[in-house]
Scaffold this active site. Structure first.
Site, PDB file in Angstrom:
ATOM      1  N   LYS A 121     -12.501 -80.017 -10.119  1.00  0.00           N
ATOM      2  CA  LYS A 121     -13.431 -79.762  -9.008  1.00  0.00           C
ATOM      3  C   LYS A 121     -12.777 -78.866  -7.959  1.00  0.00           C
ATOM      4  CE  LYS A 121     -13.882 -82.941  -5.647  1.00  0.00           C
ATOM      5  NZ  LYS A 121     -13.662 -82.437  -4.282  1.00  0.00           N
ATOM      6  N   ASN A 122     -11.518 -79.178  -7.615  1.00  0.00           N
ATOM      7  CA  ASN A 122     -10.874 -78.487  -6.488  1.00  0.00           C
ATOM      8  C   ASN A 122     -10.296 -77.131  -6.856  1.00  0.00           C
ATOM      9  OD1 ASN A 122     -11.696 -80.577  -4.927  1.00  0.00           O
ATOM     10  ND2 ASN A 122      -9.705 -81.588  -4.818  1.00  0.00           N
TER      11      ASN A 122
ATOM     12  N   CYS B 296     -14.772 -86.698   8.353  1.00  0.00           N
ATOM     13  CA  CYS B 296     -15.354 -87.422   7.218  1.00  0.00           C
ATOM     14  C   CYS B 296     -14.582 -88.741   7.087  1.00  0.00           C
ATOM     15  CB  CYS B 296     -15.269 -86.590   5.941  1.00  0.00           C
ATOM     16  SG  CYS B 296     -13.595 -86.424   5.348  1.00  0.00           S
TER      17      CYS B 296
ATOM     18  N   ARG C 153     -10.910 -83.146   9.779  1.00  0.00           N
ATOM     19  CA  ARG C 153     -10.709 -82.077   8.795  1.00  0.00           C
ATOM     20  C   ARG C 153     -10.607 -80.741   9.551  1.00  0.00           C
ATOM     21  NH1 ARG C 153     -12.207 -84.045   3.735  1.00  0.00           N
ATOM     22  NH2 ARG C 153     -10.823 -82.433   2.934  1.00  0.00           N
TER      23      ARG C 153
ATOM     24  N   ASP D 289      -5.091 -87.769  -3.295  1.00  0.00           N
ATOM     25  CA  ASP D 289      -6.359 -88.060  -3.978  1.00  0.00           C
ATOM     26  C   ASP D 289      -6.219 -89.150  -5.023  1.00  0.00           C
ATOM     27  OD1 ASP D 289      -7.671 -84.649  -3.962  1.00  0.00           O
ATOM     28  OD2 ASP D 289      -7.421 -86.166  -2.412  1.00  0.00           O
TER      29      ASP D 289
ATOM     30  N   ARG E  94     -20.151 -86.913  -6.531  1.00  0.00           N
ATOM     31  CA  ARG E  94     -19.648 -85.661  -5.947  1.00  0.00           C
ATOM     32  C   ARG E  94     -18.463 -85.120  -6.746  1.00  0.00           C
ATOM     33  NH1 ARG E  94     -18.292 -85.386   0.164  1.00  0.00           N
ATOM     34  NH2 ARG E  94     -17.689 -83.385  -0.702  1.00  0.00           N
TER      35      ARG E  94
HETATM   36  C1  EPZ Z   1      -7.940 -80.306  -0.311  1.00  0.00           C
HETATM   37  O1  EPZ Z   1      -8.572 -80.531   0.928  1.00  0.00           O
HETATM   38  C2  EPZ Z   1      -8.743 -81.085  -1.335  1.00  0.00           C
HETATM   39  N1  EPZ Z   1     -10.117 -80.594  -1.337  1.00  0.00           N
HETATM   40  C3  EPZ Z   1      -8.731 -82.581  -0.973  1.00  0.00           C
HETATM   41  O2  EPZ Z   1      -9.418 -83.270  -2.006  1.00  0.00           O
HETATM   42  C4  EPZ Z   1      -7.289 -83.051  -0.929  1.00  0.00           C
HETATM   43  O3  EPZ Z   1      -7.271 -84.407  -0.522  1.00  0.00           O
HETATM   44  C5  EPZ Z   1      -6.488 -82.191   0.052  1.00  0.00           C
HETATM   45  O4  EPZ Z   1      -6.596 -80.807  -0.310  1.00  0.00           O
HETATM   46  C6  EPZ Z   1      -5.015 -82.555   0.074  1.00  0.00           C
HETATM   47  O5  EPZ Z   1      -4.480 -82.411  -1.204  1.00  0.00           O
HETATM   48  C7  EPZ Z   1     -10.388 -79.421  -1.941  1.00  0.00           C
HETATM   49  O6  EPZ Z   1      -9.511 -78.761  -2.476  1.00  0.00           O
HETATM   50  C8  EPZ Z   1     -11.818 -78.972  -1.946  1.00  0.00           C
HETATM   51  P1  EPZ Z   1      -5.621 -79.740   3.345  1.00  0.00           P
HETATM   52  P2  EPZ Z   1      -8.153 -79.647   2.210  1.00  0.00           P
HETATM   53  O7  EPZ Z   1      -6.072 -78.563   4.140  1.00  0.00           O
HETATM   54  O8  EPZ Z   1      -7.742 -78.313   1.769  1.00  0.00           O
HETATM   55  C9  EPZ Z   1      -4.281 -80.789   7.728  1.00  0.00           C
HETATM   56  C10 EPZ Z   1     -11.037 -84.692  -2.915  1.00  0.00           C
HETATM   57  O9  EPZ Z   1     -11.105 -85.917  -2.906  1.00  0.00           O
HETATM   58  N2  EPZ Z   1      -4.860 -79.485   8.104  1.00  0.00           N
HETATM   59  O10 EPZ Z   1      -4.619 -79.530   2.242  1.00  0.00           O
HETATM   60  O11 EPZ Z   1      -9.222 -79.786   3.201  1.00  0.00           O
HETATM   61  C11 EPZ Z   1      -5.342 -81.777   7.241  1.00  0.00           C
HETATM   62  O12 EPZ Z   1      -5.916 -82.485   8.332  1.00  0.00           O
HETATM   63  C12 EPZ Z   1     -10.651 -83.947  -1.659  1.00  0.00           C
HETATM   64  O13 EPZ Z   1     -11.236 -83.967  -3.924  1.00  0.00           O
HETATM   65  C13 EPZ Z   1      -4.663 -79.003   9.390  1.00  0.00           C
HETATM   66  O14 EPZ Z   1      -4.025 -79.647  10.214  1.00  0.00           O
HETATM   67  O15 EPZ Z   1      -6.883 -80.435   2.709  1.00  0.00           O
HETATM   68  C14 EPZ Z   1      -4.542 -82.696   6.363  1.00  0.00           C
HETATM   69  O16 EPZ Z   1      -3.910 -83.679   7.153  1.00  0.00           O
HETATM   70  C15 EPZ Z   1     -10.502 -84.880  -0.475  1.00  0.00           C
HETATM   71  N3  EPZ Z   1      -5.209 -77.805   9.724  1.00  0.00           N
HETATM   72  C16 EPZ Z   1      -3.483 -81.764   5.749  1.00  0.00           C
HETATM   73  O17 EPZ Z   1      -3.436 -80.608   6.594  1.00  0.00           O
HETATM   74  C17 EPZ Z   1      -5.930 -77.043   8.836  1.00  0.00           C
HETATM   75  O18 EPZ Z   1      -6.396 -75.943   9.191  1.00  0.00           O
HETATM   76  C18 EPZ Z   1      -3.779 -81.312   4.341  1.00  0.00           C
HETATM   77  O19 EPZ Z   1      -5.131 -80.862   4.354  1.00  0.00           O
HETATM   78  C19 EPZ Z   1      -6.121 -77.549   7.530  1.00  0.00           C
HETATM   79  C20 EPZ Z   1      -5.570 -78.770   7.182  1.00  0.00           C
END
Ligand code: EPZ
Length: 425
Positions: free
Chosen positions: A22-23, A117, A122, A308, A400
């Site tokens: 998915k990701n 969420c 996020r 995840d 989802r």
């Molecule tokens: C991706 O989300 C995945 N989703 C998530 O999977 C997964 O949990 C996550 O990466 C971590 O591996 C998709 O790829 C569509 P991040 P993403 O940006 O990219 C912080 C699922 O269940 N952050 O890597 O949104 C954030 O708050 C989903 O399939 C900032 O601070 O996650 C988090 O603490 C859930 N500023 C950390 O970084 C930003 O601009 C990692 O988030 C962006 C993120």
């Protein structure tokens, strides 16, 4: 509203085929916005989130069609609308990935700020600072981010945040840089296999990206991208979920169409607690025939233990012979499943970003509530082994991110079925 009913106690046996990731599929679909010509994507899972992304692309002028074998075909036909509105973005955070490609190809993008969420805030500050570094004007107008740039210019970008690297920020900035003038270096890039898959897709369309899968990604800007025919990698999170389903039921499961090398941190923890995991050609064989040992788990950016799969291993460790410690370093609030697992008789004690899992001898079935995609999967795992009947409400969370989830489990011998309830719960 649909819900799942599980009668626990069946040991899973048999073979399960893992679907596409998915990701990886979601950001690759967003990358179609960069392409001139037809794009064919194979091994795309049939999920609610994929259909939401397809609907968003249609609103952004991309024609799409789904063939009988699940192959998706896309072609950009109109570049007028550049607005990813709140209605769609609030439903799926991955919508934010259309920002980089639209900005690069159309010179402008308007994307609703994603709300929070169930797993926590996020933020997208890293996405926006990356776009600004490439020369975009970035404004916030009535909850939307509005970006403009006649031409983006390559530069060095540090993309590390307080929780380490960001998966979608890396993908978004990488896609924005593909058509920029000159070279872009992304330092502290996310190393997830899904990020590498997006880069490989873009290179198949004519991009010049190197270093994908490492913390430093280099992008040499090109004039345009053509279309391509690309197959998405298997979903390592779905594979990890089924490995744990085999383990928690003391079953014997063969998992096909997966990549063991994408799951080494997970395999390390599971072998340590006594799960037998062997490679058999391209397949993974999982078996467990005893009460498992406790262990310490900390979620980290790849190649560390994936956040995840944190909820799923928590469900597994509820029945371990001793106390385990689980620390969540990516989303410190990602514990909505704790209270629900305790309803099933687990003994979980949350202390900030850490949960102490006191092993119990059994779980007892009960009605529980799914809160997010991966927490729902954890509740299903617990239901597979709980005594009696477990009812899991709000099963749309599972739809989802898991393709044919209950059917795959039924084929492995689980007593699980989907029912509909007019209660609207
Ligand atoms: C991706 O989300 C995945 N989703 C998530 O999977 C997964 O949990 C996550 O990466 C971590 O591996 C998709 O790829 C569509 P991040 P993403 O940006 O990219 C912080 C699922 O269940 N952050 O890597 O949104 C954030 O708050 C989903 O399939 C900032 O601070 O996650 C988090 O603490 C859930 N500023 C950390 O970084 C930003 O601009 C990692 O988030 C962006 C993120």
């Amino acid at each position: 509203m649909d819900y799942l009913v599980i009668s626990g106690g069946k040991r899973l046996r048999g073979k399960v085929e893992i679907s596409g990731a998915k990701n990886a599929a979601l950001p690759i679909m967003a990358g179609v916005l960069l392409c001139e010509g037809e794009v064919t994507l194979r091994n795309v899972p049939d999920l609610m989130d994929v259909r939401t992304m397809e609907h968003l692309l249609n609103k952004l002028g991309v024609a799409s069609r789904r063939e009988a074998d699940g192959t998706l075909k896309f072609r950009v036909e109109d570049e007028m609308n550049c607005h990813a509105d709140y209605e769609l973005v609030r439903r799926m955070r991955a919508s934010v990935c259309v920002m980089g490609p639209m900005l690069a190809k159309r010179g402008r993008a308007q994307v609703s700020m994603p709300g929070g969420c169930a797993i926590g805030d996020r933020p997208i500050n890293l996405h926006l600072s990356g776009m600004a570094n490439l020369g975009a004007d970035v404004d916030l107008v009535s909850g939307d981010v509005v970006l403009k740039a006649k031409r983006l210019t390559g530069t060095e970008i540090f993309l590390g945040g307080p929780f380490g690297s960001s998966v979608t920020a890396t993908v978004n900035v990488m896609m924005a840089a593909v058509l920029a003038e000159g070279r872009t270096i992304i330092e502290s890039a996310a190393c997830e296999p899904e990020v590498a898959d997006v880069a490989n897709f873009l290179n198949a369309c004519g991009a010049r990206i190197s270093g994908q899968g490492s913390p430093r990604i280099t992008i040499e800007g090109v004039k345009q991208l053509k279309g391509c025919d690309y197959t998405v990698i298997p979903d390592r999170i779905e594979a990890g979920t089924f490995i744990m389903a085999g383990a928690i039921t003391n079953g014997e499961v063969r998992i096909t169409n997966c990549r063991l090398e994408h799951l080494l941190a997970v395999v390390d923890r599971l072998r340590r607690i006594g799960v037998n995991i062997e490679r058999d050609g391209e397949d993974i064989l999982v078996s467990s025939s005893r009460r498992l040992d406790p262990v310490e788990v900390t979620s980290q950016p790849y190649p560390g233990f994936p956040t995840d799969l944190q909820a799923q291993i928590m469900a597994l460790l509820c029945l371990a012979d001793g106390n385990s410690i689980i620390t969540e370093k990516i989303y410190p609030d990602r514990f909505m499943h704790v209270a629900e697992l305790n309803r099933l008789g687990a003994k979980l004690h949350k202390e900030g970003p850490t949960v102490i899992v006191e092993g119990v001898k059994k779980l007892i079935g009960a009605p529980v509530m799914a809160s997010d995609l991966r927490a729902s999967a954890a509740l299903v795992l617990a239901g597979l082994v709980a005594k009696g009947e477990t009812r899991i409400n709000r099963v749309y969370h599972i739809d989802r991110g898991y393709e044919k989830f209950e059917r795959k489990l039924q084929n492995l011998g689980a007593d699980i079925e989907r029912r509909s309830d007019a209660s609207g719960e």
